[in-house]
Write an enzyme that holds these catalytic residues in place. Structure first.
Site, PDB file in Angstrom:
ATOM      1  N   GLY A  10      -8.095  35.021   6.954  1.00 40.93           N
ATOM      2  CA  GLY A  10      -8.758  33.736   6.758  1.00 40.93           C
ATOM      3  C   GLY A  10      -9.946  33.863   5.810  1.00 40.93           C
ATOM      4  CG  ASP A  33      -0.547  34.932  18.727  1.00 40.13           C
ATOM      5  OD1 ASP A  33      -1.349  34.006  18.506  1.00 40.13           O
ATOM      6  OD2 ASP A  33       0.688  34.793  18.657  1.00 40.13           O
ATOM      7  CE1 TYR A  58      -2.371  24.255  15.333  1.00 37.84           C
ATOM      8  CE2 TYR A  58      -4.027  22.741  14.503  1.00 37.84           C
ATOM      9  CZ  TYR A  58      -2.709  23.045  14.767  1.00 37.84           C
ATOM     10  OH  TYR A  58      -1.721  22.148  14.464  1.00 37.84           O
ATOM     11  CB  THR A  98     -15.807  22.565  12.977  1.00 37.05           C
ATOM     12  OG1 THR A  98     -15.631  21.579  11.951  1.00 37.05           O
ATOM     13  CG2 THR A  98     -15.378  21.952  14.302  1.00 37.05           C
ATOM     14  CE1 TYR A 122     -10.425  22.896  13.565  1.00 33.96           C
ATOM     15  CE2 TYR A 122     -11.883  21.216  12.675  1.00 33.96           C
ATOM     16  CZ  TYR A 122     -11.565  22.540  12.849  1.00 33.96           C
ATOM     17  OH  TYR A 122     -12.375  23.518  12.331  1.00 33.96           O
TER      18      TYR A 122
END
Length: 290
Positions: A10, A33, A58, A98, A122
């Site tokens: 990423g 994972d 995600y 975020t 999200y």
């Protein structure tokens, strides 16, 4: 200090890798994972870090509207499980969140104690992840950031540069504002904060994004101007400034994503450079790899 980073390819993980020294370990999806929390204890017991960094998530904002279970598994359940392992093993934990936890109301920059009211799945999954980390009992630092870009992966800078080669005019939203953040600058900030976190000198919720604010349309204009000087594009395409209401997407976005980073500066002395300087760092990195 042994540092384990969840994530490998990423934007943030890639930039952290550029700064990694002895004792750093990057755990990609082939090792851990985030959708399989049952495996975390065994893997982390083996890795035995002093500090754990969760640089994976995600991030498919629109797709999350139709995959809420996966979004919450990766963005809530996984960080919570990682943080609880850290709490049991007295390991410091850095988690990245975020600006999309906010609803975008008002004109001023968001502060950490402002009420979070996400508009989309999200954002809701990331907010739930923050709460799971804070409730875990771990010595944890949560960094909310915004509008991340880099020479790695998929992001707004790379998308509009591709479109500039294909089109003479591009529709770009002009009523959403925020502080674009270079993943290189964010990685520098994380690297500076990790020793403080390990020593117990900083924890809790903080904002960490590019200084200043712009709109997506003005950001695109700046990208084109800088890219033209570097010969990335032959001309600057016309930008057609549209409203969010005229450019519907499956997930609603906040109109105001500006983040106040005063708390982080006061607690640690760490400050992000201005967003335009961050843009130049991304374009410089793209130039070196082209």
């Amino acid at each position: 200090m042994r540092i384990a980073v969840i994530g490998e390819h990423g934007q943030l993980a890639s930039c952290l890798r550029e700064r990694a020294g002895q004792g750093w370990r990057f755990l990609g999806r082939d090792i851990i994972d985030l959708a399989c929390a049952a495996d975390f204890d065994r893997i982390l017991d083996r890795e035995a870090p002093d500090v754990l960094v969760n640089a994976a998530a995600y991030t498919a904002v629109d797709k999350a509207e139709t995959e809420p279970e996966r979004a919450f598994a990766v963005n809530e359940a996984a960080p919570g499980a990682l943080a609880r392992w850290c709490a049991r093993n007295r390991v410091a934990f850095l988690h990245v969140s975020t600006d999309y936890v906010f609803d975008g109301a008002g004109d001023g920059p968001w502060r950490e104690d402002d009420e979070a009211r996400p508009l989309n799945v999200y954002g809701a999954s990331k907010l739930a992840g923050e709460r799971a980390v804070l409730e875990s009992g771990a010595r944890a630092l949560i960094l909310r950031t915004a509008w991340v870009h880099s020479s790695y992966g998929r992001n707004f800078v790379k998308t509009v540069l591709r479109l500039a080669l294909e089109r003479d005019r591009i529709d770009i939203v002009a009523d959403q504002s925020g502080g674009p953040t270079s993943a290189q600058d964010l990685a520098d900030g994380c690297a500076a904060l990790l020793p403080l976190l390990h020593e117990g000198r900083i924890e809790g919720l903080h904002h960490c994004g590019g200084a200043g604010a712009t709109t997506w349309a003005d950001f695109a204009q700046a990208i084109f101007e800088e890219a033209l000087q570097r010969g990335f594009i032959p001309r600057v395409p016309a930008i057609m400034r549209v409203r969010s209401a005229d450019y519907p997407t499956p997930a609603r976005r906040p109109l105001n994503s500006r983040l106040s980073c005063d708390r982080l500066l006061g607690k640690s002395g760490v400050a992000m450079p201005g967003w335009r300087l961050g843009l130049r760092r991304t374009l410089d990195a793209m130039e070196k790899t082209s």
